[in-house]
Each structure stands twice: as C-alpha cells, then as structure tokens.
Design an enzyme around this catalytic site. Structure first.
Site, PDB file in Angstrom:
ATOM      1  N   ARG A   1      -0.888   1.974   0.783  1.00  0.00           N
ATOM      2  CA  ARG A   1      -1.655   3.177   0.459  1.00  0.00           C
ATOM      3  C   ARG A   1      -2.488   2.899  -0.786  1.00  0.00           C
ATOM      4  O   ARG A   1      -2.125   3.292  -1.897  1.00  0.00           O
ATOM      5  CB  ARG A   1      -0.710   4.358   0.236  1.00  0.00           C
TER       6      ARG A   1
ATOM      7  N   ASP B   1      -5.061   2.952  -3.791  1.00  0.00           N
ATOM      8  CA  ASP B   1      -5.480   4.078  -4.618  1.00  0.00           C
ATOM      9  C   ASP B   1      -6.984   4.283  -4.570  1.00  0.00           C
ATOM     10  O   ASP B   1      -7.728   3.438  -4.056  1.00  0.00           O
ATOM     11  CB  ASP B   1      -5.053   3.845  -6.069  1.00  0.00           C
TER      12      ASP B   1
ATOM     13  N   TYR C   1      -2.285  -9.259  -3.276  1.00  0.00           N
ATOM     14  CA  TYR C   1      -3.372  -8.523  -3.933  1.00  0.00           C
ATOM     15  C   TYR C   1      -4.203  -9.496  -4.762  1.00  0.00           C
ATOM     16  O   TYR C   1      -3.677 -10.435  -5.374  1.00  0.00           O
ATOM     17  CB  TYR C   1      -2.817  -7.437  -4.854  1.00  0.00           C
TER      18      TYR C   1
ATOM     19  N   ARG D   1      -2.210  -3.497 -11.106  1.00  0.00           N
ATOM     20  CA  ARG D   1      -3.200  -3.151 -12.127  1.00  0.00           C
ATOM     21  C   ARG D   1      -2.581  -3.094 -13.524  1.00  0.00           C
ATOM     22  O   ARG D   1      -3.223  -3.443 -14.513  1.00  0.00           O
ATOM     23  CB  ARG D   1      -3.868  -1.822 -11.770  1.00  0.00           C
TER      24      ARG D   1
END
Length: 261
Positions: free
Chosen positions: A63, A65, A123, A211
């Site tokens: 999911r 952001d 990622y 992040r």
C-alpha cells in the site's frame, strides 16, 4: 477486502495477477479512498471493471503512500471475465491514464494473494545531488545540494542487514504488526550524474520504514550522525532518535518476490 466480499470474489472462475507501474505524484497513495480523494486502486478497479465486466476488488502487495511510485507493484483479483490473457495489458492500458501502466498479466492459482503470498519486497530510493536542482528529476528524487559521503552511508546501511527490530524507523499510524524484519540487502550506489540510488530488499517493511531509514542515512552522509550513532539509533528502537522522514517522491516499489504464482 471484507470477508463476505472475499467469499463472493473467490467463487469466480479466474484469479488474475497483474504487475503494475505508476507515477504516484498525482495520487493519494495506492489504497482505495473515498471520492473525491484519488488513489491508484480506485482508478485500476474502475478500468478493470470495464474490461472484465465484473465489479473488481484488488489485493495488492504494497500500500504505497501518497507520492510514492512503483515499478513492480503486484495486484490480483477474481473475475468471470473471459478476455484472453495476452490481450489484458493492451486492453486495460488503452483506457488507463498515462501515469498508470499494466506491465504484465498472468493467471494465478486459486490460493494466490498478491499481499499474503509475497515473500519479500525491494524498494529503491533516489537522491539527486548537485549545486542546482535537476528539473527532470524533481518528481522522482530527493534533491540534496550537499555532496553526501556515500561510503559512510553504506557502512551504516550494512548494519541493517539481518534480523532486527526496526521500531526506530517505524512511523506512527501504521497497521499494528510486529516490528521485527529481516533485511537481505541495504546498499547505495552512485548513478549517472550526481544521483545516488539506495536499494532495500527485506521480507517486509513497516510504515514509512524505508523513508525513515533514508532520512537517517542522509544525516550520516552529511556528517551530522556517525556510523556508531546510526547503530545506536537502530538498537534504541526509539523513533524520536532517528532523523526526519525522507520525501515520498524518491521512493519506488521496485519489485515483489514470490515463491510461485
């Protein structure tokens, strides 16, 4: 997906798995939102319903952001639609907006779930350095004027490899889950021009984890934190000791790994 909806959907004849890429700039994340808020899932479900002739409910591997991009998001859905597999990507792409693309379509087994069958995710995070910003990278990288010490950042990143409690890099507001994850790869490399790319491969990620890690690694690269400081932050399990969250625009869900479909 609600339990009663899941039972209804799984009664359908086909389980279709798609690999999807999207520019997340214009969307409030991937997960379905109530109008007028626009999310990637809303758009995909609307267009897939037109192609397959069914109401569609997607399950997704991640999911992402608001503002986060994807190169290899994976979704699946159940349908009775009969469109041949080889025509799905072209048919859906012909009615999707240009910032969302279906890259591949596959038939999956009945028990396959893009979310629950995932074994690991990768990622990618891009940082653009330089005396002046690059207008062609602005939507897809975090601009930092200062030249970062990539060697120090990589030394700190190696501390993340293995099984750890990643609470120090977990943002408030995510779904409740155990904070222990296994990081298989955490590495930064210099790319063309002044761009740095960090790649993180783990068996799972906490809310804003990638992040928050990048934001803290950037402070190592700027000399504000030492490698020892970074290790102490990880071991503290305290989010308040880590640095500010890196901007969403530099983050990409690169790929999702499965044992089999």
């Amino acid at each position: 997906m609600k339990r009663e909806h899941k039972a209804m959907m799984k009664a359908r004849s086909r389980n279709i798995c798609l690999t999807v890429a999207y520019d997340g700039t214009a969307y409030h994340g991937f997960q379905r939102q109530s109008p007028p808020i626009r999310a990637v899932q809303n758009v995909l479900e609307e267009k897939l319903a037109l192609v397959f002739g069914d109401a569609i409910e997607l399950a997704a591997a991640g999911r992402t952001d608001a503002g986060v991009h994807a190169m290899g998001q994976v979704v699946n859905f159940f349908t009775d639609g009969r469109i041949p597999l080889e025509r799905i990507a072209r048919a859906v792409n012909s009615i999707l907006p240009p910032d969302i693309v279906v890259k591949e379509a596959r038939e999956a087994g009945r028990d396959f779930s893009a979310r629950h069958s995932a074994k690991s995710k990768t990622y990618l995070y891009r940082i653009q350095q330089g005396e002046t910003p690059n207008p062609f990278a602005e939507r897809y990288a975090w601009y930092i004027r200062q030249t970062l010490d990539l060697a120090a950042m990589n030394e700190a990143a190696q501390i993340l490899c293995g099984e750890h409690d990643f609470s120090a890099f977990r943002a408030a507001g995510g779904a409740p889950m155990l904070p222990v994850r296994t990081m298989f790869l955490a590495e930064g490399r210099k790319r063309e021009g002044d761009r740095i790319e960090f790649r993180f491969h783990a068996n799972g990620f906490l809310y804003h984890m990638a992040r928050n890690i990048v934001g803290t690694l950037a402070d190592v690269g700027k000399g504000r934190l030492s490698v020892r400081d970074f290790q102490a932050i990880l071991e503290s399990r305290e989010r308040k000791r880590a640095s500010a969250t890196a901007p969403a625009r530099g983050l990409f869900l690169e790929s999702v790994e499965y044992c089999a479909y």
